[in-house]
Design a protein around this motif. Structure first.
Motif, PDB file in Angstrom:
ATOM      1  N   VAL A 129      48.230  25.327  32.512  1.00 13.04           N
ATOM      2  CA  VAL A 129      48.362  26.681  33.057  1.00 13.04           C
ATOM      3  C   VAL A 129      49.175  26.637  34.346  1.00 13.04           C
ATOM      4  CG1 VAL A 129      47.115  28.667  33.987  1.00 13.04           C
ATOM      5  CG2 VAL A 129      46.216  27.439  31.993  1.00 13.04           C
ATOM      6  N   ASP A 130      50.215  27.462  34.416  1.00 15.12           N
ATOM      7  CA  ASP A 130      51.126  27.480  35.562  1.00 15.12           C
ATOM      8  C   ASP A 130      50.811  28.563  36.582  1.00 15.12           C
ATOM      9  OD1 ASP A 130      52.898  25.420  34.458  1.00 15.12           O
ATOM     10  OD2 ASP A 130      53.468  26.960  33.005  1.00 15.12           O
ATOM     11  N   HIS A 131      49.978  29.547  36.198  1.00 15.19           N
ATOM     12  CA  HIS A 131      49.768  30.692  37.081  1.00 15.19           C
ATOM     13  C   HIS A 131      48.486  31.415  36.686  1.00 15.19           C
ATOM     14  CE1 HIS A 131      50.338  34.316  39.354  1.00 15.19           C
ATOM     15  NE2 HIS A 131      50.731  35.042  38.334  1.00 15.19           N
ATOM     16  N   VAL A 132      47.769  31.911  37.686  1.00 15.47           N
ATOM     17  CA  VAL A 132      46.572  32.721  37.462  1.00 15.47           C
ATOM     18  C   VAL A 132      46.777  34.089  38.094  1.00 15.47           C
ATOM     19  CG1 VAL A 132      44.113  33.011  37.935  1.00 15.47           C
ATOM     20  CG2 VAL A 132      45.015  30.735  37.409  1.00 15.47           C
ATOM     21  N   ASN A 133      46.643  35.128  37.284  1.00 16.47           N
ATOM     22  CA  ASN A 133      46.587  36.494  37.815  1.00 16.47           C
ATOM     23  C   ASN A 133      45.110  36.836  37.964  1.00 16.47           C
ATOM     24  OD1 ASN A 133      48.357  39.329  37.927  1.00 16.47           O
ATOM     25  ND2 ASN A 133      46.208  39.584  37.388  1.00 16.47           N
ATOM     26  N   ALA A 134      44.612  36.809  39.194  1.00 15.74           N
ATOM     27  CA  ALA A 134      43.177  36.903  39.442  1.00 15.74           C
ATOM     28  C   ALA A 134      42.693  38.351  39.466  1.00 15.74           C
ATOM     29  CB  ALA A 134      42.837  36.232  40.767  1.00 15.74           C
ATOM     30  N   HIS A 135      41.429  38.523  39.096  1.00 20.03           N
ATOM     31  CA  HIS A 135      40.783  39.830  39.181  1.00 20.03           C
ATOM     32  C   HIS A 135      40.673  40.267  40.642  1.00 20.03           C
ATOM     33  CE1 HIS A 135      38.160  43.135  38.137  1.00 20.03           C
ATOM     34  NE2 HIS A 135      37.202  42.676  38.926  1.00 20.03           N
ATOM     35  N   ALA A 136      40.193  39.368  41.496  1.00 21.38           N
ATOM     36  CA  ALA A 136      40.094  39.506  42.949  1.00 21.38           C
ATOM     37  C   ALA A 136      40.304  40.910  43.489  1.00 21.38           C
ATOM     38  CB  ALA A 136      41.082  38.564  43.616  1.00 21.38           C
ATOM     39  N   THR A 137      39.213  41.633  43.658  1.00 16.07           N
ATOM     40  CA  THR A 137      39.301  43.033  44.057  1.00 16.07           C
ATOM     41  C   THR A 137      39.314  43.260  45.558  1.00 16.07           C
ATOM     42  OG1 THR A 137      36.906  43.304  44.044  1.00 16.07           O
ATOM     43  CG2 THR A 137      38.063  43.712  41.967  1.00 16.07           C
ATOM     44  N   SER A 138      39.053  42.211  46.343  1.00 15.80           N
ATOM     45  CA  SER A 138      38.974  42.303  47.809  1.00 15.80           C
ATOM     46  C   SER A 138      37.549  42.579  48.286  1.00 15.80           C
ATOM     47  CB  SER A 138      39.941  43.360  48.365  1.00 15.80           C
ATOM     48  OG  SER A 138      39.944  43.391  49.777  1.00 15.80           O
ATOM     49  N   THR A 139      36.557  42.201  47.475  1.00 16.98           N
ATOM     50  CA  THR A 139      35.178  42.270  47.936  1.00 16.98           C
ATOM     51  C   THR A 139      34.731  40.890  48.409  1.00 16.98           C
ATOM     52  OG1 THR A 139      34.267  41.854  45.732  1.00 16.98           O
ATOM     53  CG2 THR A 139      34.589  44.149  46.377  1.00 16.98           C
ATOM     54  N   PRO A 140      33.888  40.824  49.439  1.00 16.36           N
ATOM     55  CA  PRO A 140      33.495  39.527  49.982  1.00 16.36           C
ATOM     56  C   PRO A 140      32.869  38.597  48.946  1.00 16.36           C
ATOM     57  CG  PRO A 140      32.949  41.260  51.541  1.00 16.36           C
ATOM     58  CD  PRO A 140      33.407  41.948  50.283  1.00 16.36           C
ATOM     59  N   THR A 141      31.891  39.078  48.176  1.00 14.74           N
ATOM     60  CA  THR A 141      31.205  38.211  47.227  1.00 14.74           C
ATOM     61  C   THR A 141      32.021  37.975  45.961  1.00 14.74           C
ATOM     62  OG1 THR A 141      29.055  38.953  48.033  1.00 14.74           O
ATOM     63  CG2 THR A 141      29.096  37.895  45.880  1.00 14.74           C
ATOM     64  N   GLY A 142      32.608  39.033  45.412  1.00 16.83           N
ATOM     65  CA  GLY A 142      33.335  38.909  44.158  1.00 16.83           C
ATOM     66  C   GLY A 142      34.477  37.918  44.231  1.00 16.83           C
ATOM     67  N   ASP A 143      35.287  37.984  45.289  1.00 16.26           N
ATOM     68  CA  ASP A 143      36.421  37.078  45.412  1.00 16.26           C
ATOM     69  C   ASP A 143      35.956  35.634  45.552  1.00 16.26           C
ATOM     70  OD1 ASP A 143      37.758  39.470  45.424  1.00 16.26           O
ATOM     71  OD2 ASP A 143      38.931  39.069  47.232  1.00 16.26           O
ATOM     72  N   ALA A 144      34.878  35.429  46.313  1.00 15.11           N
ATOM     73  CA  ALA A 144      34.362  34.074  46.514  1.00 15.11           C
ATOM     74  C   ALA A 144      33.837  33.491  45.208  1.00 15.11           C
ATOM     75  CB  ALA A 144      33.274  34.083  47.580  1.00 15.11           C
ATOM     76  N   ARG A 145      33.133  34.307  44.419  1.00 15.23           N
ATOM     77  CA  ARG A 145      32.617  33.824  43.134  1.00 15.23           C
ATOM     78  C   ARG A 145      33.762  33.504  42.175  1.00 15.23           C
ATOM     79  NH1 ARG A 145      28.911  33.091  45.818  1.00 15.23           N
ATOM     80  NH2 ARG A 145      26.810  33.964  45.670  1.00 15.23           N
ATOM     81  N   GLU A 146      34.796  34.323  42.192  1.00 12.57           N
ATOM     82  CA  GLU A 146      35.938  34.032  41.322  1.00 12.57           C
ATOM     83  C   GLU A 146      36.616  32.739  41.747  1.00 12.57           C
ATOM     84  OE1 GLU A 146      39.838  36.068  39.236  1.00 12.57           O
ATOM     85  OE2 GLU A 146      38.795  37.178  40.810  1.00 12.57           O
ATOM     86  N   ALA A 147      36.744  32.517  43.044  1.00 12.77           N
ATOM     87  CA  ALA A 147      37.342  31.272  43.530  1.00 12.77           C
ATOM     88  C   ALA A 147      36.540  30.067  43.033  1.00 12.77           C
ATOM     89  CB  ALA A 147      37.405  31.277  45.050  1.00 12.77           C
TER      90      ALA A 147
END
Length: 405
Positions: free
Chosen positions: A295-313
């Motif tokens: 995989v060369d690239h990830v288009n992340a869901h990352a909505t800019s919420t403190p918990t959501g972005d951290a869990r996705e990471a």
């Protein structure tokens, strides 16, 4: 017999432009769409967050789209008709032409809120005879099928912020299973209303950076404080690969895998460690028979919420030995709920075709909890394979794998 699926057309209606080209160009330059709300009086609605990513005007006013009927179609459905018309033309189809066999054309267009503004306008009074056909969430898919003579499978997932990606995954399955040769697939939403904004505001899910709205949506950034609600629509024309070859179409990309999982954890909070999204990514890669290091690239869901972005990471770090370059276009576009995964799918298909990774707007201060290679400037790069992630309330997840066609 294998029935590979390719993307042959894209259409977008977003706060950055009424077309796919305008949206793509604005995202690549790092333009942001967030501004103070104008669709209603936020002071009168008593909301803390007074920011949104709005689309100026309506498609009926801003485009020469003969299919739009404002009496019969809610705002969300008008977005879908406009984006579908663009995508169909981009794919080189004429719905009255010989390559368009109506019973072999499906429709899969997600919406969760549907005609929210139409519902609010009808509250407290006798509904008009047209009320339900402007308000029901499945009428975006319904109107698209009627306007473009698509008589194959027809559906409208309502799985919140993962719905657009779910609609595309379902459409891929329709083609793989032989139920359709072509599917008009995507998602649409028009939630910027007093109830739409007010509901998320009451949950403390939205950014309150009212003094600098253009900086409010900050995926993965240490200073993020919530997402910015958006409206918009993305539509893909998905086609069986041999069908596209026979008519000489040039695909943007192929969709080779999908994954769908549930957190089974909490209505709004992602599972610890991003476990649901991790399993979703793993299933999608397995479906595509692709190793994670390809995989060369990830288009992340990352909505800019403190918990959501951290869990996705955490999910990305657990799947990839070395996480590939990551982008969240929600920094530019905000979060369009059911439209988000579809808009982002159109962007990732374009990224593969253009060999360009778009940037994440407003990423300035790295967060140790989101230790990822976040892209901040558009860059030229060969993208042989990419994934896009989506997650929604109720703990529902979706991942799509895109590859060079």
């Amino acid at each position: 017999m294998d029935r590979d699926v390719v993307v042959t057309g894209t259409g977008m209606v977003t706060p950055l432009g009424m077309t796919a080209d305008k949206t793509w160009e604005a995202v690549c330059t790092g333009t942001t769409a967030a501004d103070l709300i104008t669709r209603f009086d936020p002071d009168g609605a008593a909301v803390r967050s007074q920011i949104a990513c709005e689309i100026d005007g309506s498609p009926a006013d801003e485009t020469a789209n003969d299919w739009i009927d404002g009496r019969m179609m809610g705002r969300y459905a008008q977005f879908a008709i406009t984006a579908a018309a663009e995508a169909i033309a981009d794919a080189g189809f004429d719905p009255s032409g010989p390559s368009w066999t109506p019973c072999r054309v499906g429709t899969s267009v997600a919406s969760t809120f549907g005609g929210l503004s139409e519902i609010e306008a009808a509250t407290g009074q006798r509904p008009s005879p047209r009320f339900l056909i402007t308000a029901l969430a499945n009428l975006a898919a319904g109107h698209v099928s009627m306007c473009f003579d698509a008589k194959g499978p027809n559906r409208s997932p309502a799985t919140a912020c993962a719905a657009g990606a779910h609609a595309i995954a379902d459409a891929v399955d329709d083609i793989r299973a032989g139920r359709a040769d072509i599917v008009i697939a995507g998602g649409t939403e028009a939630p910027i209303t007093p109830i739409g904004v007010g509901g998320f505001d009451a949950m403390r899910a939205l950014s309150t950076r009212n003094d600098a709205p253009e900086q409010a949506s900050r995926p993965f950034d240490a200073d993020r404080d919530g997402f910015v609600l958006a409206e918009g629509c993305g539509i893909l024309i998905l086609e069986e690969h041999n069908h596209a070859d026979e008519r000489g179409a040039t695909p943007y990309a192929a969709i080779t895998g999908s994954g769908l999982t549930a957190d089974a954890h909490h209505p709004t909070r992602p599972a610890k460690g991003g476990q649901g999204l991790r399993r979703c990514l793993e299933r999608a890669l397995k479906d595509a028979t692709l190793d994670s290091d390809a995989v060369d690239h990830v288009n992340a869901h990352a909505t800019s919420t403190p918990t959501g972005d951290a869990r996705e990471a955490e999910a990305l770090q657990s799947v990839f030995d070395t996480v590939p370059p990551v982008t969240s276009v929600k920094g530019a576009l905000g979060h369009a709920l059911s439209g988000a995964g579809a808009i982002e799918s159109a962007i990732i298909a374009t990224a593969i075709a253009e060999r360009t990774i778009p940037p994440t707007a407003n990423y300035e201060n790295p967060d140790p909890a989101c230790d990822l290679p976040v892209v901040t400037e558009a860059c030229n790069a060969p993208i042989d394979a990419a994934v896009t992630t989506s997650a929604g309330f109720g703990g529902t997840n979706a991942t799509l794998v895109f590859e060079q066609a």
